[in-house]
Design an enzyme around this catalytic site. Structure first.
Site, PDB file in Angstrom:
ATOM      1  N   SER A  95       0.855  -1.105   0.146  1.00 17.21           N
ATOM      2  CA  SER A  95       0.182  -0.052   0.024  1.00 17.21           C
ATOM      3  C   SER A  95       0.832   1.234   0.015  1.00 17.21           C
ATOM      4  O   SER A  95       1.765   1.403  -0.857  1.00 17.21           O
ATOM      5  CB  SER A  95      -0.885  -0.050   1.167  1.00 17.21           C
ATOM      6  N   ASP A 233      -2.590   6.148  -3.433  1.00 13.82           N
ATOM      7  CA  ASP A 233      -1.319   5.753  -2.833  1.00 13.82           C
ATOM      8  C   ASP A 233      -0.928   4.493  -3.743  1.00 13.82           C
ATOM      9  O   ASP A 233      -1.323   4.166  -4.727  1.00 13.82           O
ATOM     10  CB  ASP A 233      -1.797   5.288  -1.490  1.00 13.82           C
ATOM     11  N   ASP A 235      -1.187   1.270  -4.064  1.00 13.37           N
ATOM     12  CA  ASP A 235      -2.060   0.256  -4.514  1.00 13.37           C
ATOM     13  C   ASP A 235      -3.576   0.880  -5.039  1.00 13.37           C
ATOM     14  O   ASP A 235      -4.420   0.172  -5.242  1.00 13.37           O
ATOM     15  CB  ASP A 235      -2.128  -0.851  -3.643  1.00 13.37           C
ATOM     16  N   ASP A 237      -5.957   2.145  -3.077  1.00 17.28           N
ATOM     17  CA  ASP A 237      -7.197   1.913  -2.705  1.00 17.28           C
ATOM     18  C   ASP A 237      -7.676   3.045  -1.855  1.00 17.28           C
ATOM     19  O   ASP A 237      -8.668   3.054  -1.293  1.00 17.28           O
ATOM     20  CB  ASP A 237      -7.169   0.752  -1.771  1.00 17.28           C
TER      21      ASP A 237
END
Length: 442
Positions: A95, A233, A235, A237
């Site tokens: 992440s 960010d 990833d 999400d």
């Protein structure tokens, strides 16, 4: 799991973990006679290459067919697990962490997060080490999912209620998993797109860019004269935004804007938004003014999602920018959130700065008090008396939150108030009481 890749998180451990997941999520879910299927994706970290190879090897060696989706955002993986009716998914990403870290996240059938019970089952299978090792025709096959990005982009563009023609948007992709799909999605929706932080080299993910470092996005939006900026960010999400003047629009403000838009359209279930206790009091006050209820949960998007699922709500999220729109996604989706926010700007023809004024962020001060008995924070008479004293002084113009760390001897003390000075003074006072009353004795 998350940790330093090739230190805590090794290829051997990852392979074993994949074999454990194959038992619980694959063979434990697929009907008798059908080989289980899984979708595997990763962000752009260099270590993701060998870790995803280990995951695919562990799954195929356990008799699971693998769709290798390559570099994709976590919410894209969640969508594909559901769209392909796969038994589960595996995301290799850390992440918003720096590049040396990596992690492994499992998603259940339908692209949903795992309940604690299933996580415990995977851990037990991992520790037992009694894995399946079929031979011959029983081994799984690994297929490249060549249309993964296209499937996801078409889904995103089809979800927005109003196209983005005439809107100039800057995207900061954090040199992460959104670097390819986010520009494609915004262009597909009709926006004039400028892109920064979209040159991943395996080592520069989240490095001075993205939702944890908004300065480059602020500068780009102002210099280019764009209408707004969207920051992801690693990833993708989560999503934060900046308005045309470069001011941050955080997750609370984004949720307020989207909640009002959905209420106006008659699409906000029970006129309710779900958010954590860390959301700013200004969000609650703004929603109350608009006739929208705020349901609060413990900190963590999993608790937001649990409440949404239990009661059928369709909008929730966190101040950090994890926003869940369950009509279109099973998890926080930074691309979907950014597109919906831009769609509201295009639909209303109002600047993002004007839309963001729907809520006023009250000053919020947070201090971590270390070396204390975190378990006693809710029962210590001295601490409780001090909290009551501060709450009486603040009245409806502020609030107090004391939250014990889940892993360390730390208590987080947060106060919101009408002014920065009051918030800081009251936070420091409560922190001193916590330090005195809960000090650990050696």
């Amino acid at each position: 799991m998350r940790g330093l890749a090739n230190d805590l998180l090794t290829a051997n451990m990852t392979l074993d973990l994949a074999q454990a997941a194959a038992i619980v999520l694959g063979h434990g879910h697929a009907p008798e006679g059908r080989r289980p299927t899984a979708v595997v994706a990763r962000d752009g970290r260099a270590s993701g290459e060998f870790l995803s190879a280990a995951v695919s090897a562990g799954l195929a060696g356990s008799g699971v067919d693998v769709h290798d989706a390559g570099v994709l955002p976590t919410p894209a993986l969640a969508y594909l697990v559901a769209d392909l009716d796969a038994d589960f998914g595996v995301m290799i990403s850390a992440s918003h962490n720096p590049a040396p870290d990596n992690g492994i996240k499992f998603l259940a059938h339908g692209g949903r997060k795992l309940p604690d019970r299933v996580e415990d089952e995977i851990q037990a299978a991992f520790e037992a080490g009694d894995f399946r090792r079929p031979t011959g025709a029983g081994v799984g096959r690994i297929h490249l999912l060549t249309d993964a990005e296209d499937r996801y982009v078409l889904h995103l563009v089809g979800a927005i209620p109003h196209r983005l023609e005439g809107l100039s948007v800057v995207l900061d992709c954090a040199n992460g998993a959104a670097s390819g799909v986010s520009p494609d999605a915004f262009r597909g929706a009709g926006a004039d797109v400028h892109v920064i932080g979209a040159e991943p080299d395996g080592l520069n993910i989240n490095d001075g860019c993205g939702s944890t470092h908004l300065e480059p996005l602020r500068r780009a939006v102002v210099e280019l004269g764009a209408d707004l900026g969207i920051a992801h960010d690693g990833d993708a999400d989560r999503c934060l935004a900046v308005d045309a003047s470069g001011r941050e629009v955080d997750g609370d403000q984004i949720m307020a804007i989207l909640a009002l838009a959905m209420k106006d359209a008659g699409r906000l279930v029970d006129d309710t938004l779900v958010a954590t206790v860390m959301s700013n009091l200004g969000l609650k006050l703004a929603l109350r003014e608009a006739g929208i209820e705020l349901r609060e949960t413990a900190v963590g998007d999993r608790y937001v999602l649990e409440t949404m699922t239990e009661h059928g709500y369709n909008l929730g999220g966190e101040q950090s920018g994890h926003v869940i729109m369950s009509d279109f996604a099973t998890t926080g989706d930074g691309l979907l959130t950014g597109l919906m926010l831009a769609s509201r700007v295009a639909q209303t023809r109002a600047p993002l700065a004007e839309l963001a004024t729907v809520m006023t962020r009250l000053p919020q001060v947070l201090l971590n008090v270390r070396g204390v008995d975190r378990a006693a924070v809710g029962s210590n008479p001295g601490v409780q008396a001090a909290v009551a004293e501060v709450e009486q002084r603040l009245g409806e113009t502020g609030r107090v939150l004391l939250r014990p760390s889940g892993t360390e001897p730390v208590v987080r003390v947060m106060v919101e108030a009408a002014s920065e000075e009051v918030a800081r003074a009251e936070t420091e006072y409560l922190a001193s009481v916590v330090e005195r009353e809960l000090a650990l004795t050696v």
